[in-house]
Motif scaffolding. Structure first.
Motif: not given
Length: 456
Positions: A79-87, A69-73
């Motif tokens: 058409s871009s994609i990003a990866l986020w760390d919620l912690e 439950g930590r990584y948000l896409l």
């Protein structure tokens, strides 16, 4: 927190799950927009300073891994994609609030998607891989660590929605496309296996049963919702009928599709659906601006009435989110619906409107949707996708203006604590001011002239 509940739990009068559900449900009903921001560093020149930009052209899709439950896409309209760390809040914005920067990002290239993202899904048993679909007719398999595509499937038609079973090991990806048949992709063989024909229009949504690994539901522009058993040669099990409140599907013989061509679940395209966790109900959304809840054992329309506030238009997916049942009292499921510029929180089985979730600027500038045409309504601030964070009481929303909003609980107790802290701060400032004035008076009397101390 209810003191009586704590006493009852400490004496063993009630089960600990009662206290857990009571506490968690209060948090679900207390979701508010948080101050955390998602920023891609390079905001467009015309971006408003108070709004951080996650994707300059708008955010189309969100998903959060269900293991940590930590990584948000997030997937953008460009058409871009990003990866986020919620912690891990990477920076602090000018107003002192936390701001996230992406761990990694993929922009439009000749090797990536060429048009906007329509759906993102983490791999069912491993968050190190995820799937994406796009208006460019392709479905791609990515590595979460490198954000590089390892496989690409060209379906030769716009892909509106994709679905992976949360429990099955067959690794079939159900694809809802412009083609009037559900397309299945086998991730093991790397090929498109077979199709499930039956709809008479483009398919806009599909969803696997969370308890039966071979059962799939799909909705299309013809207004129908069909059930499939992918093990059967005929495939189709039956259709839903909005006029059926008894449940013909449950009484029909196995495999019978009699009357399926006339049966409609909605009086318009069906572009959203989600199963309840126990698989006993299916929630569908259509262009007739209705949300319907169906008994999946019988196919009966439960006749839950969600009122006149529901809005739905366009072919893009409008997928509700269900709050985890372990956070709620029994038989009081809650659904969050992306209703253009706001999120509507409903009681699922009765359709009772519980809350309207809006961002702060919407309260300052009420939306004038009544004077705008339906095609113009909520264009910039439209909610495009929702995602629930596993293991937490947190909801995330994607918006057409390029932002991502985090919704976190803020209870009455939290408000009281904040108010007390603010009062203490004001009292401390007042005390400093009085001390400064007293010292200035004393030195003025002693020295015969006024001396000020600005730094005390």
């Amino acid at each position: 927190m209810n003191t009586q509940q704590l006493l009852n739990r400490s004496f063993g009068f009630t089960d600990h799950n009662v206290l857990k559900r009571g506490t968690a449900s209060r948090l679900v009903y207390a979701l508010q927009p948080s101050t955390v921001a998602f920023n891609r560093r390079h905001a467009p020149a015309d971006a408003t300073p108070e709004r951080a930009i996650a994707h300059p052209s708008g955010v189309n899709a969100l998903t959060i891994d269900r293991f940590e439950g930590r990584y948000l896409l997030s997937g953008g309209a460009d058409s871009s994609i990003a990866l986020w760390d919620l912690e891990s809040a990477s920076t602090v914005s000018e107003d002192g609030n936390p701001s996230f920067l992406p761990l990694a990002a993929v922009n439009k290239t000749s090797e990536e998607h060429k048009l906007g993202i329509t759906q993102l899904l983490y791999y069912p048993f491993d968050s190190l891989a995820f799937l994406s679909s796009s208006y460019d007719h392709t479905v791609k398999l990515y590595s979460s660590e490198a954000l590089q595509a390892s496989a690409s499937f060209d379906l030769d038609s716009v892909v509106y929605n994709i679905a992976l079973s949360p429990i099955a090991d067959h690794l079939l990806v159900a694809c809802a496309t412009q083609h009037p048949a559900v397309r299945l992709i086998d991730l093991r063989s790397g090929a498109s296996t077979h199709s499930l024909p039956g709809h008479s229009g483009a398919i806009l949504s599909c969803a696997w049963s969370p308890v039966r690994e071979h059962i799939l539901a799909s909705g299309a522009t013809d207004g129908s919702v069909r059930f499939w058993d992918i093990r059967r040669s005929a495939g189709e099990l039956g259709t839903l009928d909005l006029e059926d409140s008894i449940g013909r599907l449950g009484r029909a013989q196995a495999g019978s599709t009699r009357g399926s061509s006339q049966s409609k679940a909605h009086r318009g395209p069906v572009n959203g659906m989600v199963w309840t966790e126990d698989g006993k109900h299916l929630v569908t959304c259509g262009h007739d601006e209705r949300i319907r809840v169906w008994d999946t054992d019988t196919g009966a329309n439960t006749l839950a009435n969600f009122g006149p506030m529901v809005r739905n238009s366009g072919l893009a997916p409008v997928i509700p989110v269900l709050a985890p049942v372990q956070y709620l009292p029994l038989e009081q499921d809650v659904v969050f619906y992306p209703n253009e510029h706001e999120i509507l929180q409903y009681e699922l089985f009765e359709g009772k409107l519980l809350r309207r979730l809006r961002r702060p600027e919407q309260h300052r500038k009420p939306h004038e949707s009544g004077r705008a045409g339906k095609s113009q309504r909520n264009t910039k601030d439209r909610v495009t996708a929702l995602a629930w964070r596993a293991h937490d009481v947190e909801l995330y929303s994607a918006h057409a203006d390029g932002s991502i909003t985090a919704w976190k609980p803020r209870t009455a107790e939290d408000a009281e604590v904040e108010e007390e802290e603010e009062q203490e701060k004001e009292e401390a400032e007042g005390s400093k001011k009085r001390k400064r004035e007293v010292l200035e008076d004393i030195y003025q009397d002693l020295m015969g002239k006024k001396i000020t101390f600005g730094g005390i």
